[in-house]
Design a protein around this motif. Structure first.
Motif, PDB file in Angstrom:
ATOM      1  N   GLY A  17       0.828  -1.206   0.000  1.00  0.00           N
ATOM      2  CA  GLY A  17       0.000   0.000   0.000  1.00  0.00           C
ATOM      3  C   GLY A  17       0.857   1.248   0.000  1.00  0.00           C
ATOM      4  N   ASP A  18       0.239   2.376  -0.229  1.00  0.00           N
ATOM      5  CA  ASP A  18       0.960   3.655  -0.244  1.00  0.00           C
ATOM      6  C   ASP A  18       1.632   3.907   1.102  1.00  0.00           C
ATOM      7  N   LYS A  19       0.919   3.605   2.162  1.00  0.00           N
ATOM      8  CA  LYS A  19       1.428   3.830   3.523  1.00  0.00           C
ATOM      9  C   LYS A  19       2.706   3.042   3.760  1.00  0.00           C
ATOM     10  N   ALA A  20       2.653   1.757   3.389  1.00  0.00           N
ATOM     11  CA  ALA A  20       3.793   0.883   3.614  1.00  0.00           C
ATOM     12  C   ALA A  20       4.989   1.331   2.772  1.00  0.00           C
ATOM     13  N   LEU A  21       4.703   1.740   1.570  1.00  0.00           N
ATOM     14  CA  LEU A  21       5.754   2.202   0.669  1.00  0.00           C
ATOM     15  C   LEU A  21       6.397   3.460   1.238  1.00  0.00           C
ATOM     16  N   GLU A  22       5.555   4.377   1.670  1.00  0.00           N
ATOM     17  CA  GLU A  22       6.013   5.626   2.265  1.00  0.00           C
ATOM     18  C   GLU A  22       6.955   5.337   3.433  1.00  0.00           C
ATOM     19  N   ARG A  23       6.555   4.356   4.226  1.00  0.00           N
ATOM     20  CA  ARG A  23       7.335   3.981   5.398  1.00  0.00           C
ATOM     21  C   ARG A  23       8.696   3.417   5.025  1.00  0.00           C
ATOM     22  N   MET A  24       8.685   2.586   3.968  1.00  0.00           N
ATOM     23  CA  MET A  24       9.948   2.008   3.521  1.00  0.00           C
ATOM     24  C   MET A  24      10.901   3.092   3.051  1.00  0.00           C
ATOM     25  N   VAL A  25      10.350   4.051   2.352  1.00  0.00           N
ATOM     26  CA  VAL A  25      11.159   5.170   1.862  1.00  0.00           C
ATOM     27  C   VAL A  25      11.713   5.952   3.048  1.00  0.00           C
ATOM     28  N   LEU A  26      10.839   6.224   4.019  1.00  0.00           N
ATOM     29  CA  LEU A  26      11.247   6.974   5.207  1.00  0.00           C
ATOM     30  C   LEU A  26      12.349   6.232   5.962  1.00  0.00           C
ATOM     31  N   GLU A  27      12.155   4.926   6.119  1.00  0.00           N
ATOM     32  CA  GLU A  27      13.114   4.112   6.840  1.00  0.00           C
ATOM     33  C   GLU A  27      14.489   4.162   6.175  1.00  0.00           C
ATOM     34  N   ASN A  28      14.457   4.025   4.867  1.00  0.00           N
ATOM     35  CA  ASN A  28      15.687   4.069   4.087  1.00  0.00           C
ATOM     36  C   ASN A  28      16.357   5.450   4.200  1.00  0.00           C
ATOM     37  N   ASN A  29      15.536   6.493   4.145  1.00  0.00           N
ATOM     38  CA  ASN A  29      16.064   7.853   4.236  1.00  0.00           C
ATOM     39  C   ASN A  29      16.627   8.168   5.616  1.00  0.00           C
ATOM     40  N   LEU A  30      15.986   7.601   6.643  1.00  0.00           N
ATOM     41  CA  LEU A  30      16.465   7.811   8.012  1.00  0.00           C
ATOM     42  C   LEU A  30      17.854   7.226   8.170  1.00  0.00           C
TER      43      LEU A  30
END
Ligand code: C2E
Ligand code: CA
Ligand code: CA
Ligand code: CA
Length: 279
Positions: A17-30
């Protein structure tokens, strides 16, 4: 029969989902943010309500993202906690805050405490005490100039282990402050079990005590209860002279909030400390 093609696999995978994808991106960026040193600390003064002197500075993390600008902790700390990145981020915060406080002392400023927020997750770390001791040793900051802010959410971890850790930290001379006091599920239970030096009255109570008469009664009761237990009381989110006046009238010990100063950069905090010694 177990040999399945790559294409078959995808059938069993729920769509991301968009939420999960967003989270993966955030996690990677963090993760990248840590390596690119994109985190910084802002500092907010904590004042003695009677003398008006700054007695502490709370360190509050910010993320200076190349793409998105300055990001507040509420938007990334929860993800850092879930992923475990909070361990590295937390150690960075601790070291940076202790280094800064040491710099202030070396500049000849009157010694103050630096307050660092620890998340519940960090208390699951077996070597939290070791990490803190190491950082104090490396930065040369005396433990009595470090304060740790915890929340009642640490009560949902292994409570006995957490309490033992707090006792050890306190015996080292580190101050322990209970943040956001009053809004947790088990405030009184926490008071009974946790070794503490200070309570921070949640800004929810301070915010509109004038329009909500109950809040004034609650704040007064918290202050009296805290004092009866030999604790210091500080009110957070103090924004008006009226709030300050009320807090003084009920013998609250300290204040923090926009009324005196919002959280500011290390450089601006240094200026505030410098100006204070001149007057
Ligand atoms: P907190 O520890 O309760 O920090 C106080 C928050 O209130 C800060 O938000 C601060 O900017 C804000 N504040 C201060 N004075 C006033 C005021 O007069 N009025 C109002 N309305 N707000 C005021 P901030 O910096 O966005 O931090 C949010 C939360 O993020 C913190 O709440 C803390 O729980 C967490 N946090 C911040 N830095 C760290 C960190 O280094 N580690 C961990 N684990 N959590 C952190
Ligand atoms: Ca805090
Ligand atoms: Ca708080
Ligand atoms: Ca909070």
């Amino acid at each position: 029969a177990k040999q399945k093609g790559r294409n078959n696999y995808q059938v069993y995978t729920p769509a991301i989902g968009d939420k999960a994808l967003e989270r993966m991106v955030l996690e990677n960026n963090l993760y990248k943010a840590l390596q690119r040193a994109e985190f910084l600390l802002h500092y907010q003064p904590q004042l003695d309500i009677n003398t008006g002197k700054i007695v502490g500075m709370e360190a509050l993390i910010r993320w200076q993202s190349v793409e998105k600008g300055l990001i507040r902790p509420d938007q990334f700390i929860p993800v850092a906690e879930e992923t475990g990145l909070i361990f590295q981020i937390g150690e960075w915060v601790l070291r940076t805050a202790c280094e800064q406080n040491k710099l202030w002392q070396q500049a000849g400023l009157p010694p103050i405490r630096v307050a660092v927020n620890l998340s519940a997750r960090q208390f699951q770390q077996q070597d939290l005490v070791k990490t803190i001791a190491k950082v104090l040793h490396e930065t040369g900051l005396k433990p009595e100039y470090l304060e740790i802010e915890i929340t009642e959410s640490i009560a949902i971890q292994d409570v006995d282990f957490t309490i033992a850790v707090l006792h050890t930290l306190r015996s080292m001379g580190i101050h322990i402050s209970m943040d956001d006091f009053g809004i947790g599920y088990s405030s009184l239970w926490s008071l009974k079990r946790f070794p503490l030096d200070k309570l921070k009255i949640d800004r929810l109570f301070i915010h509109d005590f004038i329009s909500h008469p109950k809040d004034a009664a609650i704040i007064t009761a918290i202050v009296d209860l805290g004092h009866a237990l030999n604790l210091k009381l500080i009110a957070e989110g103090v924004e008006t002279a009226e709030q300050l006046k009320f807090l003084r009238s009920i013998n609250c010990d300290g204040i923090q909030g926009y009324f005196f100063s919002p959280p500011v950069t290390a450089q601006a905090a240094t200026e505030i400390l410098n100006n204070q010694t001149k007057t």
